[in-house]
Motif scaffolding. Structure first.
Motif, short mmCIF file in Angstrom:
data_model
loop_
_atom_site.label_atom_id
_atom_site.label_comp_id
_atom_site.label_asym_id
_atom_site.label_seq_id
_atom_site.Cartn_x
_atom_site.Cartn_y
_atom_site.Cartn_z
N MET A 172 0.76 -1.16 0.13
CA MET A 172 0.04 -0.09 -0.08
C MET A 172 0.80 1.21 0.03
O MET A 172 0.52 2.30 -0.85
CB MET A 172 -1.06 0.06 1.29
CG MET A 172 -1.85 1.37 1.47
SD MET A 172 -2.70 1.73 -0.15
CE MET A 172 -4.10 0.61 0.05
N ASN A 174 2.57 4.68 1.10
CA ASN A 174 1.87 6.16 1.51
C ASN A 174 1.22 6.56 0.32
O ASN A 174 1.60 6.95 -0.48
CB ASN A 174 3.11 7.06 1.88
CG ASN A 174 2.46 8.08 2.57
OD1 ASN A 174 1.28 8.64 2.33
ND2 ASN A 174 3.09 8.82 3.40
N PRO A 175 -0.26 6.32 0.63
CA PRO A 175 -0.99 6.61 -0.35
C PRO A 175 -1.51 8.25 -0.44
O PRO A 175 -2.70 8.73 -0.86
CB PRO A 175 -2.41 5.74 0.09
CG PRO A 175 -2.21 5.76 1.41
CD PRO A 175 -0.80 6.03 1.93
N GLN A 179 -4.57 9.74 -2.48
CA GLN A 179 -5.90 10.27 -1.58
C GLN A 179 -6.06 11.77 -1.94
O GLN A 179 -7.10 12.16 -2.36
CB GLN A 179 -5.57 10.09 -0.21
CG GLN A 179 -5.47 8.62 0.13
CD GLN A 179 -5.08 8.56 1.83
OE1 GLN A 179 -4.50 9.54 2.28
NE2 GLN A 179 -5.62 7.64 2.38
N PRO A 329 3.00 2.64 -3.60
CA PRO A 329 1.93 1.62 -3.80
C PRO A 329 2.30 0.91 -4.86
O PRO A 329 2.64 1.35 -5.97
CB PRO A 329 0.47 2.45 -4.17
CG PRO A 329 0.55 3.80 -3.53
CD PRO A 329 2.14 4.20 -3.76
N LEU A 378 -6.69 -1.05 -5.41
CA LEU A 378 -5.76 -0.25 -4.68
C LEU A 378 -6.50 1.06 -4.41
O LEU A 378 -6.48 1.80 -3.33
CB LEU A 378 -4.66 -0.22 -5.47
CG LEU A 378 -3.70 1.05 -5.13
CD1 LEU A 378 -3.11 0.78 -3.62
CD2 LEU A 378 -2.43 1.39 -6.13
N ALA A 382 -7.28 2.94 -0.93
CA ALA A 382 -6.55 4.07 -0.21
C ALA A 382 -7.70 5.06 -0.07
O ALA A 382 -7.53 5.86 0.96
CB ALA A 382 -5.68 4.71 -1.65
N ASP A 383 -8.84 4.93 -0.57
CA ASP A 383 -9.85 5.79 -0.34
C ASP A 383 -10.35 5.49 0.96
O ASP A 383 -11.17 6.81 1.48
CB ASP A 383 -10.90 5.82 -1.76
CG ASP A 383 -12.06 7.09 -1.45
OD1 ASP A 383 -11.60 8.12 -0.94
OD2 ASP A 383 -13.25 6.68 -2.01
N ARG A 387 -6.85 9.98 5.68
CA ARG A 387 -6.03 10.65 5.12
C ARG A 387 -4.61 10.96 5.49
O ARG A 387 -4.56 11.05 6.92
CB ARG A 387 -6.71 12.16 4.80
CG ARG A 387 -7.89 12.13 3.70
CD ARG A 387 -7.81 11.04 2.84
NE ARG A 387 -8.86 11.04 1.76
CZ ARG A 387 -9.39 10.03 1.26
NH1 ARG A 387 -9.37 8.81 1.73
NH2 ARG A 387 -10.29 9.98 0.06
#
Length: 549
Positions: A172, A174-175, A179, A329, A378, A382-383, A387
């Motif tokens: 994952m 750091n998204p 975001q 990601p 993915l 992330a969504d 945040r």
């Protein structure tokens, strides 16, 4: 080919052609489609002589699904020694009524120059028409093959498919940047999602290539997830070029993705895990490309996508450290699909290899849908997360595979670099016969590197191409070709030969990037490109250069 979707991709004369390449791939086709494991049979398929010893006749079935042509031409092209298209060509008009027609090899005269089965072509009277086709090889007496097996229906709503998508999320990371792009799209702000890679990103195997490819399906899914119900505020860039690694990708990024500075992508999906075997730096070009994208002033999100070939191979192990170093990601199609290929239908298999792969390298339309679903998995993950803050400090991270080419720039015939002085010498023509690809959501191919320098046999002189440039590294981009009319060229720096470019290594019209020198002192150099001894009366095309300095 078994119940395979095909489409007539546009040709200069308005007709349409679908290619299925056999040279070096027919063994994989037999394994995937026919479940052939007999090494004797697989070996015979590799040569024209063996093919004729093995095959009695060919059965062809064509059923038109979009269009009104009553027949299309089936072509089997044998590649000959020297010029590829000098071999035997079998052409048969096949009605599009879904009935099988038999082509008997004994009815044709065969050339002694035949070397290997080269390609199958379906030639449509009109571009854009689509069909479902099967091509079956009926073998001579004495050869036994497995009975054909029926594939199970594919259920993309099943629990097993959900597990497949979960396996695809390799890291994952750091998204935060992803975001941010999702949130901006939801507010109706302009967001651009871009894709750069090889032929899979171009859409190879998807029918039609421009709307069924994973890139376009991912774009559509992002619009559904975060758009305002339309695609007006979300824009799409697709920049896949078949047969090319990140060594070329890092050079064409500004032109093909940033469009000369007119585009600032918010999300960039990078897909070179099955193309980078040809990267002579073994990962440094990939690392440099990723750093180049991440360093942009608008802080785009970078998604690393690892596609897979039918033999379960990719370069994920080599390239994964790049994603880990920058906490990016990462989505692995290999991790998602390979395990289930070997399971029973009642024990986790969602689809077979021949349902997922169009050929040994490229996914079917179904395969492209699966790839898009893995990326969208993915995005959804992330969504749903809290945040996060963007913690990336690129200047504080040592490139895990090397970053010498992070600032590389490309020049071609239209570049206006005031400190670079060029005299094209006898390379004053422009080559129009170039690799062409479908960009963005367009179906019409766009020529790659049209602003080139070409030496022709009728140049009238042998003055070398010369360039004065300040740099510490230099790459030559040149055109590959299978034509005997094309020759080799030498690159000299301050009078010393540093590289010989041979366009016949790949053997097809193709863009090739190669390092002439790297790690040198950053200073002024005199660079020349001249035809190699013995090839002065042949052709050679300089597509461009990349330089660091």
């Amino acid at each position: 080919m078994l119940d395979k979707q095909i489409a007539g991709f546009v040709q200069p004369d308005g007709k349409g052609i679908q290619f299925l390449y056999l040279d070096g791939r027919i063994e994989s086709h037999a394994r995937i489609v026919g479940n052939i494991t007999d090494e004797r049979i697989l070996g015979l398929l590799k040569t024209a002589k063996g093919f004729r010893e093995l095959v009695d006749s060919i059965g062809v079935v064509v059923e038109i699904t979009e269009g009104d042509s009553e027949a299309i031409d089936f072509v089997l092209q044998m590649y000959g020694k020297g010029e590829a298209y000098s071999g035997t060509k079998i052409r048969q008009s096949i009605p599009t009524d879904g009935m099988e027609r038999i082509i008997r090899l004994a009815d044709y005269e065969w050339s002694e120059a035949d070397e290997t089965p080269g390609q199958i072509r379906f030639e449509f009277p009109h571009a854009g028409e689509q069909a479902i086709v099967s091509v079956k090889l009926y073998l001579r007496d004495g050869f036994d093959v497995p009975e054909d097996r029926e594939d199970e229906n594919v259920n993309l709503e099943s629990a097993d498919y959900g597990k497949l998508l979960a396996r695809s999320l390799l890291h994952m990371g750091n998204p935060a940047r992803l975001q941010k792009a999702i949130d901006r799209a939801r507010r109706g702000e302009t967001v651009t999602i871009a894709f750069i890679g090889g032929s899979i990103t171009q859409g190879a195997g998807a029918i039609p290539i421009h709307t069924e490819c994973y890139a376009y399906k991912t774009f559509q899914g992002f619009c559904r997830l975060a758009g305002k119900g339309t695609e007006e505020n979300v824009h799409y860039i697709k920049a896949g070029v078949g047969g090319t690694p990140s060594e070329l990708g890092m050079l064409r990024y500004e032109r093909d993705v940033l469009r000369g500075g007119s585009v600032e992508p918010d999300i960039v999906v990078v897909e070179f895990a099955v193309n980078d075997e040809g990267d002579e730096t073994k990962g440094e070009c990939y690392d440099s490309l990723v750093r180049k994208i991440l360093s942009a002033g608008n802080s785009p999100a970078v998604i690393l996508l690892f596609a897979v070939f039918s033999d379960d191979w990719n370069l994920q192990e080599r390239l994964e450290p790049v994603g880990m170093a920058y906490d990016l990601p990462m989505v692995s199609i290999k991790d998602a699909v390979t395990e289930q290929f070997y399971a029973r239908p009642d024990a986790g298999r969602v689809f077979s290899k021949r349902q997922f792969f169009y050929d040994c390298f490229h996914p079917t339309s179904l395969g492209h849908s699966v790839m898009a679903d893995c990326i969208l998995n993915l995005f959804r993950a992330a969504d749903t997360m809290q945040r996060m803050a963007d913690m990336l400090r690129l200047d504080e991270i040592e490139p895990p595979l090397g970053g010498e080419f992070e600032t590389v720039r490309m020049i071609d015939r239209e570049s206006a670099e005031k400190d670079i002085h060029i005299d094209c010498g006898s390379f004053f023509h422009r080559d129009e016969e170039l690799q062409a690809v479908e960009m963005d959501c367009n179906l019409s191919p766009v020529k790659e590197f049209p602003y080139n320098w070409m030496h022709r046999a009728d140049a009238g002189n042998e003055t070398p191409f010369s360039m004065e440039i300040t740099c510490s590294a230099l790459l030559l981009i040149y055109k590959d070709s299978g034509s005997d009319a094309v020759g080799r060229a030498e690159v000299l720096v301050d009078g010393e030969k540093v590289f010989t470019a041979d366009p016949h290594v790949n053997g097809w019209i193709h863009c090739n990037a190669a390092i002439c020198f790297r790690g040198w002192k950053n200073k002024r150099y005199h660079v020349e490109v001249r035809m190699a001894p013995g090839d002065e009366e042949k052709e050679f095309t300089i597509l461009g250069f990349g330089y660091v300095g």
